[in-house]
Enzyme design. Structure first.
Site, PDB file in Angstrom:
ATOM      1  N   GLU A 206       5.680  16.260 -15.964  1.00  0.00           N
ATOM      2  CA  GLU A 206       5.079  15.946 -14.660  1.00  0.00           C
ATOM      3  C   GLU A 206       4.788  17.197 -13.810  1.00  0.00           C
ATOM      4  O   GLU A 206       4.503  17.080 -12.634  1.00  0.00           O
ATOM      5  CB  GLU A 206       5.927  14.963 -13.823  1.00  0.00           C
ATOM      6  CG  GLU A 206       6.600  13.840 -14.585  1.00  0.00           C
ATOM      7  CD  GLU A 206       5.638  12.945 -15.346  1.00  0.00           C
ATOM      8  OE1 GLU A 206       5.709  12.992 -16.594  1.00  0.00           O
ATOM      9  OE2 GLU A 206       4.836  12.241 -14.734  1.00  0.00           O
TER      10      GLU A 206
ATOM     11  N   TYR B 254       6.904  19.824 -13.113  1.00  0.00           N
ATOM     12  CA  TYR B 254       8.032  20.449 -12.410  1.00  0.00           C
ATOM     13  C   TYR B 254       8.364  21.811 -13.052  1.00  0.00           C
ATOM     14  O   TYR B 254       7.670  22.267 -13.967  1.00  0.00           O
ATOM     15  CB  TYR B 254       9.240  19.495 -12.406  1.00  0.00           C
ATOM     16  CG  TYR B 254       9.006  18.276 -11.543  1.00  0.00           C
ATOM     17  CD1 TYR B 254       8.905  18.402 -10.154  1.00  0.00           C
ATOM     18  CD2 TYR B 254       8.861  17.008 -12.102  1.00  0.00           C
ATOM     19  CE1 TYR B 254       8.679  17.288  -9.349  1.00  0.00           C
ATOM     20  CE2 TYR B 254       8.642  15.892 -11.297  1.00  0.00           C
ATOM     21  CZ  TYR B 254       8.551  16.040  -9.924  1.00  0.00           C
ATOM     22  OH  TYR B 254       8.321  14.949  -9.128  1.00  0.00           O
TER      23      TYR B 254
ATOM     24  N   ARG C 207      12.543  15.089 -21.385  1.00  0.00           N
ATOM     25  CA  ARG C 207      11.227  14.496 -21.113  1.00  0.00           C
ATOM     26  C   ARG C 207      10.171  15.558 -21.329  1.00  0.00           C
ATOM     27  O   ARG C 207      10.075  16.540 -20.585  1.00  0.00           O
ATOM     28  CB  ARG C 207      11.174  13.941 -19.680  1.00  0.00           C
ATOM     29  CG  ARG C 207       9.906  13.174 -19.413  1.00  0.00           C
ATOM     30  CD  ARG C 207      10.137  11.863 -18.729  1.00  0.00           C
ATOM     31  NE  ARG C 207       8.917  11.076 -18.732  1.00  0.00           N
ATOM     32  CZ  ARG C 207       8.406  10.482 -17.667  1.00  0.00           C
ATOM     33  NH1 ARG C 207       9.030  10.560 -16.523  1.00  0.00           N
ATOM     34  NH2 ARG C 207       7.290   9.786 -17.762  1.00  0.00           N
TER      35      ARG C 207
ATOM     36  N   GLN D 247       2.072   0.917  -4.355  1.00  0.00           N
ATOM     37  CA  GLN D 247       2.042   0.829  -2.894  1.00  0.00           C
ATOM     38  C   GLN D 247       3.419   0.915  -2.232  1.00  0.00           C
ATOM     39  O   GLN D 247       3.537   1.450  -1.140  1.00  0.00           O
ATOM     40  CB  GLN D 247       1.328  -0.461  -2.466  1.00  0.00           C
ATOM     41  CG  GLN D 247      -0.174  -0.298  -2.453  1.00  0.00           C
ATOM     42  CD  GLN D 247      -0.881  -1.578  -2.088  1.00  0.00           C
ATOM     43  OE1 GLN D 247      -1.469  -2.228  -2.933  1.00  0.00           O
ATOM     44  NE2 GLN D 247      -0.809  -1.969  -0.844  1.00  0.00           N
TER      45      GLN D 247
ATOM     46  N   HIS E  55       1.782  16.167 -11.754  1.00  0.00           N
ATOM     47  CA  HIS E  55       1.458  15.469 -10.503  1.00  0.00           C
ATOM     48  C   HIS E  55       0.154  15.977  -9.893  1.00  0.00           C
ATOM     49  O   HIS E  55      -0.521  15.246  -9.183  1.00  0.00           O
ATOM     50  CB  HIS E  55       2.595  15.620  -9.488  1.00  0.00           C
ATOM     51  CG  HIS E  55       3.781  14.748  -9.797  1.00  0.00           C
ATOM     52  ND1 HIS E  55       3.658  13.415 -10.125  1.00  0.00           N
ATOM     53  CD2 HIS E  55       5.108  15.011  -9.830  1.00  0.00           C
ATOM     54  CE1 HIS E  55       4.855  12.902 -10.353  1.00  0.00           C
ATOM     55  NE2 HIS E  55       5.759  13.851 -10.189  1.00  0.00           N
TER      56      HIS E  55
HETATM   57  P1  NAP Z   1      -9.609  -2.681   6.451  1.00  0.00           P
HETATM   58  O1  NAP Z   1      -8.917  -1.698   5.617  1.00  0.00           O
HETATM   59  O2  NAP Z   1      -9.141  -2.921   7.824  1.00  0.00           O
HETATM   60  O3  NAP Z   1     -11.137  -2.234   6.475  1.00  0.00           O
HETATM   61  C1  NAP Z   1     -12.141  -2.932   7.131  1.00  0.00           C
HETATM   62  C2  NAP Z   1     -13.279  -1.980   7.383  1.00  0.00           C
HETATM   63  O4  NAP Z   1     -14.286  -2.683   8.075  1.00  0.00           O
HETATM   64  C3  NAP Z   1     -12.830  -0.856   8.253  1.00  0.00           C
HETATM   65  O5  NAP Z   1     -12.816   0.308   7.419  1.00  0.00           O
HETATM   66  C4  NAP Z   1     -13.838  -0.789   9.385  1.00  0.00           C
HETATM   67  O6  NAP Z   1     -14.447   0.475   9.278  1.00  0.00           O
HETATM   68  C5  NAP Z   1     -14.830  -1.892   9.106  1.00  0.00           C
HETATM   69  N1  NAP Z   1     -15.010  -2.774  10.255  1.00  0.00           N
HETATM   70  C6  NAP Z   1     -14.079  -3.346  11.049  1.00  0.00           C
HETATM   71  N2  NAP Z   1     -14.641  -4.118  11.976  1.00  0.00           N
HETATM   72  C7  NAP Z   1     -15.970  -4.052  11.795  1.00  0.00           C
HETATM   73  C8  NAP Z   1     -17.085  -4.626  12.458  1.00  0.00           C
HETATM   74  N3  NAP Z   1     -16.945  -5.443  13.492  1.00  0.00           N
HETATM   75  N4  NAP Z   1     -18.302  -4.338  11.984  1.00  0.00           N
HETATM   76  C9  NAP Z   1     -18.462  -3.523  10.930  1.00  0.00           C
HETATM   77  N5  NAP Z   1     -17.456  -2.936  10.275  1.00  0.00           N
HETATM   78  C10 NAP Z   1     -16.206  -3.201  10.695  1.00  0.00           C
HETATM   79  O7  NAP Z   1      -9.627  -4.079   5.769  1.00  0.00           O
HETATM   80  P2  NAP Z   1      -9.997  -4.507   4.306  1.00  0.00           P
HETATM   81  O8  NAP Z   1     -10.836  -3.539   3.591  1.00  0.00           O
HETATM   82  O9  NAP Z   1     -10.544  -5.868   4.519  1.00  0.00           O
HETATM   83  O10 NAP Z   1      -8.614  -4.561   3.587  1.00  0.00           O
HETATM   84  C11 NAP Z   1      -7.592  -5.461   4.027  1.00  0.00           C
HETATM   85  C12 NAP Z   1      -6.245  -4.933   3.623  1.00  0.00           C
HETATM   86  O11 NAP Z   1      -6.083  -4.971   2.238  1.00  0.00           O
HETATM   87  C13 NAP Z   1      -6.049  -3.498   4.066  1.00  0.00           C
HETATM   88  O12 NAP Z   1      -4.775  -3.342   4.622  1.00  0.00           O
HETATM   89  C14 NAP Z   1      -6.126  -2.745   2.818  1.00  0.00           C
HETATM   90  O13 NAP Z   1      -5.274  -1.610   2.846  1.00  0.00           O
HETATM   91  C15 NAP Z   1      -5.649  -3.736   1.791  1.00  0.00           C
HETATM   92  N6  NAP Z   1      -6.243  -3.372   0.521  1.00  0.00           N
HETATM   93  C16 NAP Z   1      -5.760  -2.293  -0.106  1.00  0.00           C
HETATM   94  C17 NAP Z   1      -6.325  -1.889  -1.275  1.00  0.00           C
HETATM   95  C18 NAP Z   1      -5.781  -0.705  -2.016  1.00  0.00           C
HETATM   96  O14 NAP Z   1      -6.393  -0.231  -2.897  1.00  0.00           O
HETATM   97  N7  NAP Z   1      -4.631  -0.207  -1.684  1.00  0.00           N
HETATM   98  C19 NAP Z   1      -7.401  -2.563  -1.787  1.00  0.00           C
HETATM   99  C20 NAP Z   1      -7.889  -3.673  -1.116  1.00  0.00           C
HETATM  100  C21 NAP Z   1      -7.313  -4.065   0.060  1.00  0.00           C
HETATM  101  P3  NAP Z   1     -15.352   1.086  10.442  1.00  0.00           P
HETATM  102  O15 NAP Z   1     -14.781   0.561  11.726  1.00  0.00           O
HETATM  103  O16 NAP Z   1     -15.265   2.564  10.310  1.00  0.00           O
HETATM  104  O17 NAP Z   1     -16.717   0.613  10.173  1.00  0.00           O
HETATM  105 FE1  SF4 Z   2       5.485  -0.062  -7.691  1.00  0.00          FE
HETATM  106 FE2  SF4 Z   2       6.105  -2.620  -7.471  1.00  0.00          FE
HETATM  107 FE3  SF4 Z   2       3.545  -1.864  -7.327  1.00  0.00          FE
HETATM  108 FE4  SF4 Z   2       4.902  -1.794  -9.639  1.00  0.00          FE
HETATM  109  S1  SF4 Z   2       4.358  -3.608  -8.453  1.00  0.00           S
HETATM  110  S2  SF4 Z   2       3.613  -0.196  -8.835  1.00  0.00           S
HETATM  111  S3  SF4 Z   2       6.930  -1.188  -8.946  1.00  0.00           S
HETATM  112  S4  SF4 Z   2       5.166  -1.331  -5.887  1.00  0.00           S
END
Ligand code: NAP
Ligand code: SF4
Length: 686
Positions: free
Chosen positions: A171, A173, A221, A346, A259
């Site tokens: 990784e 290290y 490892r 996450q 990493h």
């Molecule tokens: P979000 O992360 O809050 O993004 C919504 C986007 O819409 C914002 O980036 C915003 O950007 C835009 N927005 C907000 N209001 C708006 C409006 N009135 N008009 C136009 N644009 C607007 O929400 P999401 O994408 O729906 O995701 C929901 C949750 O799921 C989030 O917490 C996200 O982290 C999670 N999620 C995570 C992953 C991952 O890969 N970790 C994948 C999918 C979902 P601007 O204001 O800049 O335009």
């Molecule tokens: Fe990590 Fe749990 Fe997501 Fe697996 S499911 S990657 S252990 S947070």
């Protein structure tokens, strides 16, 4: 009864002589730094965490990394194994594991230039791209003392009751920093030729053997593919494996990628068991047992790796975080009840890299075994849960596990809510496993599941407790022209209700906007991640080549031909995807780039114009008006809570036990991690 996984569940003996260690099966819980290792006051929590996994049947647990010297810390005052007093504290952990019939190894890890503190030193004074601190180059005397310090840590681990040790040599290290030309520009006895670069790990193992004797199993490892420029060649990896075996290593565990590598190795989009062939290549060349690792998350997959002779043991770290009972469930023929790790990072690695205690998105009890307890209930009260998205499912299953009588109402004909949409995204296929898990647990726990059933206040009147988990609905921005049928929501697309044309504009670049863009550019006819052709395509896309031809396994990337022409827009001027997960966001951003998605930040949406053969999204960017001519506009502009039922219940006759969880509670920045944790906590408190 014949064993469902005869290879995986068969014992194996590591090491030799009186201290040889016979593991009850071939499942290794690989090292995972949880953060609980770093403070003495967390020892009881660490013991409970390890004991729960030993009770769940795992063959060998490997701890998070413990530094052999202060300069090897991962961060200031991080875990170390340098004194007898520290070693004695570990007895609480090792005793707890032994009481459950398990075995445990301590991992010794020197962070080198990856340490997040100003004391760091390394083979050379070359700063890593992932920490802000520049290391000093170790003097020859420091190198010599550090090799001995590794051996001393191992000896202390034995005093602490450990059954084995793992030397962390992958990784990126310190040990890798000596091995690779990339990070070792020394010209003394510890650098220069490949042999001299190998001297440090070989000395670590040799001195360890000298100090602890012949019997203790030493796991090393080894980095099979560094996946960085200037990494080790395959010949060097094999030579190192040979030298380590001669120096006294008992098992070679495998690692993939430093990493700082810009190739994902364990996140969801990496095909499962993608690296097994390179493990098999090592196994064919060495005489000691080899352990496969990385992106292996089911007993079937682990069994097939062993049955095919690709490895002798299988390491699964995150899958054991997700389900401590992984092994006992597999052994009892209940693999369909395993809570599968979906490789999202996450709550585990994203937490670790943000200096927070790790947990698990699908199992929020991970690392909280003593504080988030699903205690059996004395009175079987009735609980109605309304909504079967992640929050509702977690509440229903956790409450039923406590012995409460649960009825789950879901307005749609299927379980899953937003998770059902997420699993349609390419590379997120594993999210379906979470739904399989919940579905099966609801059956086993005899929860009364009512699909296609929109609960009314009357339906809920007789329940002792009502948990409202009615989720979210897509936010529809008030944009002139947005009522055109070619302006659709992400839910329309991911559910398959609408199949967009070849030119698409995506409004909103949060997690869902990025996911939808992946979906749009992905060719639905492309081979899947579980097919060899899909694995080969993934390797070519990321530039992973044959390590015997390309040092470190790194070759040129092959861009993907996008299936659609996609423009992804946001109003903010920041980099698109900036707030995605710490350990996975960079890979999602890279896929967008490699798949030709046009990214526009700082957009002002003006209006949507309907034409016969297209819609035109009019935006202003940097003061300049632009018109995007597309077939569809997909709205990914966040969500709004669906809360009308909760409001009705609250305003009608006050319900004695009314709770609100998940997106229905707070929609902003909702994610499944928060939803599942909140549902579990509410269920624990009912
Ligand atoms: P979000 O992360 O809050 O993004 C919504 C986007 O819409 C914002 O980036 C915003 O950007 C835009 N927005 C907000 N209001 C708006 C409006 N009135 N008009 C136009 N644009 C607007 O929400 P999401 O994408 O729906 O995701 C929901 C949750 O799921 C989030 O917490 C996200 O982290 C999670 N999620 C995570 C992953 C991952 O890969 N970790 C994948 C999918 C979902 P601007 O204001 O800049 O335009
Ligand atoms: Fe990590 Fe749990 Fe997501 Fe697996 S499911 S990657 S252990 S947070």
């Amino acid at each position: 009864m014949t064993s469902p996984y005869p290879h995986l569940l068969s014992p194996i003996t590591l090491g030799s002589g009186p201290a040889a260690l016979t593991l009850r099966n071939r499942v290794v819980m690989g090292s995972m730094h949880t953060g609980l290792e770093d403070a003495p006051w967390h020892v009881a929590k660490l013991a409970a965490y390890a004991a729960e996994r030993a009770r769940g049947g795992v063959g060998l647990i490997i701890t998070g990394g413990y530094a052999p010297t202060k300069r090897g810390w991962l961060k200031p005052f991080a875990s170390e194994m340098t004194t007898r007093m520290q070693a004695m504290r570990h007895r609480q952990v090792t005793d707890a594991v032994h009481e459950e019939g398990g075995a445990i190894a301590l991992q010794v890890l020197h962070a080198g230039r990856y340490g997040y503190h100003p004391l760091i030193h390394s083979a050379s004074a070359r700063k890593s791209p992932i920490t802000p601190f520049k290391p000093s180059a170790m003097s020859a005397a420091q190198v010599d003392r550090t090799a001995t310090a590794f051996a001393r840590s191992v000896a202390l681990a034995v005093k602490g009751g450990y059954d084995a040790v793992e030397v962390m040599g992958s990784e990126g290290y310190l040990i890798n920093q000596f091995l690779a030309e990339r990070t070792n520009d020394r010209s003394d006895a510890w650098g220069g030729s490949a042999e001299k670069r190998m001297r440090f790990p070989v000395e670590v193992v040799r001195r360890t053997r000298d100090l602890v004797g012949d019997d203790l199993p030493i796991v090393y490892r080894i980095s099979l593919l560094d996946l960085v420029e200037g990494g080790q060649s395959w010949d060097e990896v094999l030579t190192l494996a040979q030298l380590l075996t001669e120096a006294g290593v008992s098992v070679l565990n495998t690692g993939i990628g430093w990493h700082e590598a810009r190739i994902p190795t364990i996140i969801t989009q990496v095909p499962r068991a993608a690296w097994r062939s390179v493990t098999a290549r090592l196994k064919a060349e060495v005489s000691v047992p080899v352990c496969a690792s990385n992106r292996i998350n089911s007993p079937e997959l682990a069994e097939s790796i062993l049955a095919d002779g690709d490895a002798d043991l299988v390491s699964m770290a995150r899958p054991l975080l997700a389900d401590p009972e992984f092994v006992v469930k597999a052994a009892a023929g209940r693999a369909d009840e395993i809570n599968t790790c979906i490789a999202c990072n996450q709550a585990c690695l994203d937490h670790t890299f943000a200096n927070r205690t790790a947990s698990c998105l699908v199992n929020p009890r991970a690392c909280r075994e003593t504080t988030l307890v699903l205690a059996p209930t004395r009175v079987r009260r009735s609980v109605a849960v309304v909504g079967a998205g992640p929050a509702g499912l977690a509440t229903a299953v956790s409450a039923a596990e406590r012995g409460l009588a649960v009825t789950l109402f879901e307005a749609s004909p299927a379980l899953g809510g937003q998770f059902r949409l997420a699993m349609a995204v390419p590379g997120k296929e594993d999210f379906a496993e979470t739904l399989r898990y919940y579905t099966r647990r609801l059956e086993v726990l005899d929860v009364d599941v009512r699909l296609s059933s929109r609960a009314t206040p009357d339906d809920l009147a007789g329940f002792d407790e009502v948990v409202v988990a009615t989720g979210v609905e897509p936010r529809l921005p008030a944009l002139p022209g947005a009522d055109d049928p070619r302006v659709v929501s992400y839910a329309d697309v991911l559910s398959g209700r609408v199949v967009p044309g070849r030119r698409v504009a995506v409004i909103g670049a949060g997690g869902i906007g990025v996911d939808v863009s992946h979906w749009l550019v992905h060719d639905p006819a492309a081979p899947g991640p579980d097919e060899q052709a899909g694995v080969d395509e993934w390797m070519a896309h990321w530039g992973v080549g044959d390590p015997s031809l390309h040092p470190g396994g790194l070759t040129e990337r092959k861009p993907r031909e996008p299936f659609r022409e996609v423009t992804l827009l946001q109003r903010k001027t920041s980099v698109i995807g900036k707030d995605l997960g710490k350990t996975s966001g960079w890979a999602h951003r890279a896929v967008l780039k490699q798949s030709g998605v046009t990214q526009v930040a700082g957009a002002t949406y003006e209006r949507i114009e309907a034409r016969a053969d297209a819609v035109v999204l009019h935006v202003t960017v940097d003061g300049e008006p632009r018109g995007l001519v597309v077939d569809h506009v997909v709205l990914c502009a966040g969500q709004e809570s669906v809360r009308s039922l909760f409001d009705d219940l609250r305003h009608a006759e006050a319900h004695p036990g009314l709770h609100l969880v998940g997106g229905a509670d707070v929609a902003a920045e909702l994610d499944a991690k928060r939803a599942i944790e909140q549902g579990t906590r509410v269920a624990a408190a009912l």
